[in-house]
Design a protein around this motif. Structure first.
Motif, short mmCIF file in Angstrom:
data_model
loop_
_atom_site.label_atom_id
_atom_site.label_comp_id
_atom_site.label_asym_id
_atom_site.label_seq_id
_atom_site.Cartn_x
_atom_site.Cartn_y
_atom_site.Cartn_z
N TYR A 104 -25.31 -11.80 35.87
CA TYR A 104 -23.88 -12.04 35.70
C TYR A 104 -23.15 -12.09 37.05
CZ TYR A 104 -23.97 -12.20 30.69
OH TYR A 104 -24.20 -12.62 29.39
N VAL A 575 -20.42 -6.30 32.57
CA VAL A 575 -19.93 -7.40 31.75
C VAL A 575 -18.54 -7.04 31.21
CG1 VAL A 575 -20.35 -8.80 29.69
CG2 VAL A 575 -22.26 -8.10 31.15
N TYR A 579 -16.49 -12.86 31.01
CA TYR A 579 -17.79 -13.48 30.78
C TYR A 579 -17.90 -14.14 29.39
CZ TYR A 579 -19.21 -11.21 35.06
OH TYR A 579 -19.31 -10.81 36.37
#
Length: 606
Positions: A104, A575, A579
């Protein structure tokens, strides 16, 4: 009258491949004389030209310009390795961009380029579909009778379906996108305030009205009215979650019910038939929409084969030689464990979300789960989804540790669904780089089991969870028909799950007892778990987590546990809300600026 050869678009040059003929569409006129190797509108202004232009729209489904990772029809780079389903695999130094996606870390230049690959690939497909519609209209106007009404309806219906598909893939990734039709002259439209879902549904509704019930020309890769209707059901289900609007669930129910109750689709006899290189099993009853890969068709370098999947094979030491990408995670493998009734350990129904808690007992195994642990009961779909040491790998012999490129980094499990059987003759035999990685396995983009589970989910979310139970049980019953067998020949690749030849696993799978889904939380957990078990590593997982609104807890819990198994995951970003969308490629934002006005706006948080 529009000239499709003078459309300006920043996605590149369209290439049409049909029956061995290559057509190139240039983007601009450079001289008053047509350049060599180009075709003008008059050359294409006939039935053959229209059909060729339409075929170009299909070619954009898999890696025409998006590269091996960014252009794959399966979306493995975007929808799978970004989740708890899979690692990037291979080794740390190979394709750092995929590692950044997995962690990520989406603000790097490499990830920006990868996003541009999928953006460009999909808008390439949109442009080709629109070009087919425009050319069709020109030919019908100027040459009445050149194309029959039936063929004209079919061509337009197919092009509309393709346009809807490419826009849908862009939408599920980026959400805020411009929508282009054949009427657009301006190819720097804004992505703000666009009702993408309404546009997709409108295209699909028209496609449903135009397309025949059976594939045009008898060519099974072409969508039918039933394919378009099934796809519409999926779009409605995704819209419910992405737009947090439960009315879409209500709209989806009759659409999906019609497909399930009246459509031509059915589950395959056994799970092995879903993903196979045996040509007599291609496009079986479960196939709704698939990329029709082709190998050994006269294209010497296998360009029509599964280019987007070619990295996703066991590495050197295996019969395939390269490259070890897209390896199943330990979390995914553990997820296939079942209880004494053959039901998923991960589903207890306590709160409907426990299935996504990576710290529960089902996920307590950190080390390799191989054939030596053959007393642990597992769902038989485990060994159709990943390769495990000591377990037969279809008919290639037992999977071995030497087939893994770097176990400490990518784990011990190989991808399996996209791989062909040794005796299937699906492998490319011509020239090119590592031809053992190329095959003609059909890459499912929508299959009947998924439609059944979407309908089950719709029932849960509209207050009738008891109707979901038989649908889930049908999927589970099929999964229990056959397991990976010894693979000594074609007949023994798949055998009954209790066959005495199976010594490497204890395969168990049961159905939910009547009344199990009376509790909506339990039903929701069970349906969501079934999607993961049935569709593992098929590129849908990220988009499921997004539309269910549980991306953050699922993946943050995942990394908290999986980071102790794979050190590099400890460097993953936390996260958060941002996202739920991918960042729009920076080059597209730059190119959208006209007379000082920036038409594309970056997604929030990026």
């Amino acid at each position: 009258m529009k000239n499709i050869l003078k459309r300006k678009f920043w996605i590149g040059t369209a290439v049409v491949l049909i029956t061995g003929t290559l057509f190139l569409y240039g983007c601009d006129d450079f001289l008053t004389q047509p350049p060599q190797g180009s075709l003008d509108a008059n050359t294409l202004a006939n039935a053959s030209g229209v059909e060729a232009t339409l075929i170009a729209g299909y070619r954009a489904l898999d890696a025409p310009r998006g590269g091996l990772q960014g252009g794959a029809a399966s979306n493995w780079n975007f929808g799978s390795i970004t989740t708890d389903d899979a690692y990037k695999g291979t080794e740390a130094t190979d394709d750092a961009v995929s590692t950044q996606l997995e962690q990520y870390n989406w603000s790097t230049g490499g990830v920006d380029n990868r996003m541009n690959a999928t953006w460009g690939k999909n808008y390439e497909g949109v442009n080709r579909a629109n070009s087919a519609i425009t050319l069709l209209n020109q030919v019908r106007e100027n040459q009445p009778g050149e194309i029959s009404d039936a063929d004209a309806n079919g061509i337009r219906g197919e092009a509309l379906f393709l346009r809807a598909h490419y826009h849908f893939d862009l939408w599920q990734k980026f959400v805020n996108i411009p929508y282009y039709t054949e009427e657009d002259e301006d190819f720097t439209k804004s992505n703000q305030g666009v009702d993408v879902v309404t546009n997709i549904i409108a295209d699909l509704d028209e496609a449903i009205s135009l397309l025949p019930d059976a594939p045009r020309k008898g060519e099974v890769g072409r969508p039918t009215s039933w394919v378009a209707k099934a796809y519409k059901g999926r779009v409605l289900m995704y819209a419910a979650g992405y737009q947090n609007d439960n009315s879409f669930y209500t709209q989806a129910v009759p659409v999906l019910e019609d497909v399930v109750n009246n459509g031509p689709f059915a589950l395959e006899e056994n799970y092995h038939h879903v993903w196979t290189g045996f040509s007599d099993l291609y496009n079986g009853p479960e196939t709704i929409w698939a990329y029709q890969a082709s190998s050994n068709d006269g294209q010497l370098n296998g360009e029509n084969a599964n280019q987007g999947e070619r990295l996703n094979f066991p590495h050197s030491g295996s019969p395939f030689g390269c490259c070890g990408f897209h390896q199943g995670s330990q979390n995914l493998v553990n997820f296939f464990k079942v209880d004494g009734n053959g039901l998923p350990l991960a589903v207890d129904g306590a709160d409907g979300l426990s299935v996504f808690d990576a710290g529960r007992d089902w996920n307590d195994q950190d080390g390799e789960f191989d054939a030596s642990q053959n007393t642990v009961p597992v769902d038989p779909r485990l060994d159709w989804t990943v390769g495990r040491d000591g377990v037969p790998y279809m008919d290639w012999g037992p999977h071995e540790a030497g087939w893994i490129r770097q176990e400490a980094f990518g784990g011990p499990y190989s991808p399996k669904k996209n791989v062909h059987e040794q005796n299937s003759n699906a492998q490319h035999t011509g020239g090119g780089w590592v031809t053992t990685q190329l095959n003609s396995v059909r890459i499912h983009m929508l299959r009947y089991a998924e439609v059944m589970l979407l309908l089950a989910e719709a029932y849960v979310e509209t207050g009738t969870p008891q109707l979901a139970e038989p649908l889930v049980n049908q999927v589970r019953t099929r999964a229990g028909v056959a397991a990976q067998g010894p693979g000594d020949d074609r007949a023994t690749i798949a055998v009954p799950i209790d066959d005495p030849s199976i010594t490497w696993a204890d395969y168990e799978i049961g159905t939910y007892p009547d009344g199990s889904f009376a509790d909506v939380n339990y039903a929701r957990a069970a349906v969501r778990a079934e999607r993961r078990l049935e569709l593992g590593m098929e590129g849908t997982r990220l988009f499921d987590l997004r539309r269910w609104g549980i991306l953050e807890p699922t993946l943050n819990n995942y990394v908290a546990v999986e980071g102790d198994r794979r050190d590099y995951l400890r460097s993953s970003a936390q996260v958060s809300d941002r996202y739920y969308v991918f960042p729009i490629p920076s080059v597209q934002i730059e190119l959208s600026t006209v007379d000082g006005e920036q038409r594309l706006v970056q997604n929030e948080g990026w």
